[in-house]
Design a protein around this motif. Structure first.
Motif, PDB file in Angstrom:
ATOM      1  N   ASN A 238       0.832  -1.220   0.000  1.00  0.00           N
ATOM      2  CA  ASN A 238       0.000   0.000   0.000  1.00  0.00           C
ATOM      3  C   ASN A 238       0.861   1.262   0.000  1.00  0.00           C
ATOM      4  O   ASN A 238       1.028   1.910   1.023  1.00  0.00           O
ATOM      5  CB  ASN A 238      -0.936  -0.002   1.201  1.00  0.00           C
ATOM      6  N   ALA A 239       1.412   1.585  -1.147  1.00  0.00           N
ATOM      7  CA  ALA A 239       2.253   2.780  -1.242  1.00  0.00           C
ATOM      8  C   ALA A 239       1.859   3.588  -2.467  1.00  0.00           C
ATOM      9  O   ALA A 239       1.413   3.020  -3.471  1.00  0.00           O
ATOM     10  CB  ALA A 239       3.713   2.372  -1.342  1.00  0.00           C
ATOM     11  N   PHE A 240       2.027   4.890  -2.364  1.00  0.00           N
ATOM     12  CA  PHE A 240       1.747   5.812  -3.481  1.00  0.00           C
ATOM     13  C   PHE A 240       0.353   5.594  -4.062  1.00  0.00           C
ATOM     14  O   PHE A 240       0.172   5.533  -5.279  1.00  0.00           O
ATOM     15  CB  PHE A 240       2.804   5.660  -4.572  1.00  0.00           C
TER      16      PHE A 240
ATOM     17  N   GLN B 111      -4.861   3.395  -5.720  1.00  0.00           N
ATOM     18  CA  GLN B 111      -5.840   3.197  -4.647  1.00  0.00           C
ATOM     19  C   GLN B 111      -7.055   2.390  -5.116  1.00  0.00           C
ATOM     20  O   GLN B 111      -7.768   1.817  -4.296  1.00  0.00           O
ATOM     21  CB  GLN B 111      -6.273   4.532  -4.039  1.00  0.00           C
TER      22      GLN B 111
END
Lengths: 572, 256
Positions: B86-88, B132
């Protein structure tokens, strides 16, 4: 009922801690809680003070008018309007966009129980706001108008029931809204639109109060009542309450001539509130679950990237530009970060322009007079004018610290902070990119305004060049000093962006330090006049330049030395 | 290519050791699998190799560069894929890949390579969407795609198969093998013992922050019994005293 109590307790408590905390994290969490407690205490005291002062003025006025009953009608209306305004955003956020929805929907509970638990969560928040406004203001009214003993418990009853009806209506309306219309289903878009609308409303209010203030000031000159509002306006406002469903009953409970009438009105008011809550409760089974499904399905659309789009998106850039672009993307695409960083930096310059526009001819006259005075500067250069340099720096400092872009520069990374540690780019470069963008955001609008002011006011060269530079230097100082707090104590444990930006105390500490520095820059000019009254303006300019440079060198050296050390120590 | 010398890392002021006196080196051309129970110190070890955490003592070099003293040179020679993808989240998939390409100074435009990698991992239809909106597996894939795009000599992967569909996991295993066969190094942690058994040239088992076993599958078998599985070795080493595991071990041993 047990499930509802359990669910409500869970929502009020927030998410349970997912992992064992180290002693360092525990210490930070406690420090943060203590800091927040004092902040909220200060804000509540400030709000109470404002409410009491405004109430005193208005109550004196309605007593003088011979119509004291206008005051409770006015206060109840204000609270209902606030409940509707804040409640609309809060209900949509809590009912549809909060992170816990998916976890709650899989539990063996009915939709109406989830809605009821969330309703209580929102209600308590609204009740707190309503109580802070109603209790002191109506309490003062009760004393000043000599109310009987039975009036006080009825006041409590009315305050407790007051937010229920507006919230119930909002709950049902939003359920229908979410179920049948696409607007507000996209969380980011909804927040972006509402944030901008809130800002516009605030500016409109500022404009209206600026105009109203100018009018009232001319009407009430010499009057001892500070918060003079015209009698007609008071009557009209109080009259609006009659059209709000249920509100006349609440108003009747506080203004009826006899005990029985007051009691009957109060019971009617509570009855209407309970009935409205019951409607929202039972409507939830029909509407809520479907509305949630509509919201969740909204985010699953895909759009294939065209070959031209791919070419555009893969443009090669230098490392520094890449870092700045990524930082801007993460700020501008998050409604919370956008509001706290970009829009907040726009507020002050916009307010300055609006206050000039709102004051109409007075504003133009002020500019003409100021231009006239400044035209004399060429022949009358005294050190006192050095305050203009200090003022420009102070203005920059205030703007630089008020936008929280630099104060949350590291905090915004949250649990993905590790990424800063693994990419093959030095910490200095990464943070320089963050700070440069912060500076552009914070100083851009006010710097531009300073340049326009220099042109409009036709400042002499001695002021025209340094003034915008001092504004920019002040903004840089505000940003850099605010970042120091984030470097030493970043808030990386957050689940929502609101926690990272709005609930981040680093922004507050940065602002407080900037106030202190404003005192230093203004104080230095004061000391100059005090001890060297015959000093020329060039001495003032030199002193101000030296002071700003000294502060800049200090903070830049501090950051240069501490950035690699602190970045290595921060662990996620 | 990765050299870990007597490295220790503690939390809470030295009260709890996550990694204790760990010495481990990888060779060019090998895939090293890091195994161990939850909380054994695998992720902490990988985080120290990458510079996310500073060791309390000891020294780590990547491709000959000390991660503490020459961090940029060391970081240029590896790509790290974390266990949490879960990054950027606000970047689009393609923007994230281009971001990484720029930071790792990949020369020229990368559009063709990005398109080809995305197609190979069935991500071409979502490159224009924000991360996301991706599922867990898609988020994992986009970070893996960045590793493949940058393609440094050392890949450091923390549970890389988690969330991947079988086809993507198969392709990733192939890419890992090819990368190692080209003289590079892959180090990865996993709980899937079958994957480790089939894919790794050497296996390191860590428990309570200490290295308790290191070797090829045949060396591990030789140290135990010729016919036992990696699962049996793992269980006997990490929790042989557990009353629930003891009979299971006996049956695994009996099955050979």
């Amino acid at each position: 009922m047990d499930r509802l109590i359990c669910l409500t307790g869970l929502l009020l408590k927030g998410s349970p801690p997912g992992e064992a905390l180290t002693s360092e994290r525990k210490r930070r969490r406690i420090a943060s809680k203590v800091g927040r407690f004092f902040l909220y205490l200060f804000l509540t005291a400030y709000l109470l003070f404002a409410v009491v002062m405004m109430s005193l003025g208005t109550i004196r006025q309605v007593l003088a008018m011979g119509h004291p009953e206008i005051f409770p009608a006015l206060i109840l209306l204000v609270v209902v309007v606030l409940t509707v305004f804040a409640g609309f955003f809060y209900v949509i956020s809590a009912f549809y966009h909060s992170n816990d929805i998916e976890r709650l929907l899989v539990l063996p509970v009915r939709a109406r129980d989830i809605v009821a638990a969330k309703f209580i969560q929102v209600y308590l928040y609204e009740l707190a706001i309503g109580a802070v406004i109603c209790l002191p203001s109506l309490g003062i009214y009760g004393v000043m108008s000599g109310q009987s003993w039975y009036w006080w418990p009825l006041l409590l009853l009315v305050v407790i029931a007051l937010p229920i009806l507006p919230l119930a209506v909002i709950s049902v309306v939003t359920m229908l809204f979410m179920r049948f219309t696409p607007f507000a289903r996209d969380k980011d878009r909804f927040m972006m639109v509402t944030n901008i609308l809130s800002l516009l409303l605030m500016l409109a209010f500022f404009y209206a109060s600026g105009q109203g203030g100018a009018e009232a000031g001319s009407q009430a000159a010499g009057d001892e009542i500070g918060f003079m509002i015209s009698e007609t306006l008071l009557r009209r406002l109080a009259g609006v309450g009659r059209f709000v469903p249920g509100l006349p009953l609440g108003y009747g409970a506080l203004t009826a001539a006899s005990v029985s009438q007051a009691l009957l009105s109060a019971l009617g008011f509570v009855g209407v509130a309970v009935a409205s809550a019951a409607v929202a409760y039972f409507a939830a089974d029909l509407l809520y679950a479907r509305a949630i499904v509509a919201v969740r399905q909204h985010g699953s659309r895909r759009k294939r990237l065209s070959s031209a789009g791919l070419q555009r998106a893969t443009r090669s850039r230098g490392i520094f530009t890449t870092l700045i672009v990524r930082e801007w993307q993460s700020i501008s695409r998050s409604p919370t970060f956008l509001m706290n960083s970009v829009l907040s930096a726009l507020i002050m310059p916009l307010m300055m322009v609006i206050s000039l526009v709102a004051s109409g001819d007075d504003g133009m006259m002020l500019i003409r007079e100021l231009s006239g005075v400044l035209a004399q500067l060429g022949t009358d250069l005294e050190s006192g004018w050095g305050f203009m340099f200090a003022g420009a720096t102070a203005l920059g400092l205030m703007v630089g610290a008020s936008g929280s872009t630099s104060a949350t520069a590291l905090s915004r990374e949250g649990q993905t902070f590790w990424m800063m540690k693994v990419i093959p780019v030095s910490y200095h470069t990464q943070i320089a990119a963050k700070l440069l963008l912060s500076l552009i955001i914070a100083a851009g609008p006010i710097g531009l305004l300073a340049i326009v002011a220099v042109i409009v006011l036709r400042l002499p060269l001695l002021f025209a060049i340094p003034m915008p530079l001092f504004v920019l230097a002040g903004a840089a100082l505000g940003s850099l000093f605010s970042f120091v707090f984030d470097l030493f104590n970043p808030k990386l444990d957050w689940e929502t962006e609101t926690q990272a930006a709005k609930n981040n105390l680093n922004a507050l500490w940065g602002t407080l330090l900037s106030f202190l520095l404003m005192g230093v820059v203004l104080g230095s000019q004061f000391l100059l006049i005090r001890f060297m009254p015959t000093a020329s303006i060039l001495v003032s300019l030199g002193l101000q330049t030296a002071l700003v440079l000294l502060l800049l060198v200090f903070v830049l050296t501090l950051l240069y030395r501490q950035i690699p050390r602190r970045m290595r120590r921060i662990e996620v | 290519m990765i050299d870990i010398q007597a490295v220790s890392k503690s939390y809470d002021g030295g009260r709890n050791y996550a990694v204790r006196d760990l010495t481990l080196a990888t060779r060019p051309g090998e895939i090293l699998g890091l195994l161990g129970p939850n909380g054994a110190g695998k992720t902490t070890t990988l985080k120290m190799i990458t510079g996310i955490l500073d060791p309390d003592s000891g020294r780590i070099t990547v491709n000959g560069h000390d991660i503490v003293r020459e961090p940029i040179a060391a970081k240029e020679s590896f790509f790290y894929v974390p266990d949490d993808p879960n990054a950027f989240l606000r970047l689009k998939g393609v923007e994230y890949l281009n971001y990484m390409a720029s930071l790792y100074r990949l020369p020229g435009k990368q559009s063709e390579r990005i398109a080809s990698l995305a197609e190979d991992f069935e991500m071409d239809g979502v490159l224009g969407d924000r991360i996301q909106s991706y599922s867990h597996g898609m988020r994992q894939k986009i970070i893996l795609l960045a590793a493949l795009l940058v393609n440094p000599p050392v890949w450091i992967l923390d549970e890389p198969m988690t969330g991947l569909d079988p086809r993507a996991a198969f392709k990733l295993r192939g890419r890992m093998r090819a990368h190692a066969d080209a003289g590079n190094t892959v180090i990865f942690s996993t709980h899937v013992l079958e994957v480790a058994e089939k894919l790794c040239d050497r296996i390191a088992i860590i428990d309570h922050g200490r290295l308790i076993l290191l070797g090829t599958m045949s060396e591990l078998r030789a140290a135990h019994r010729e016919d036992v599985s990696l699962e049996s070795i793992f269980l006997s080493l990490t929790d042989a005293d557990d009353p629930e595991i003891r009979p299971l071990l006996a049956s695994l041993d009996a099955e050979g």
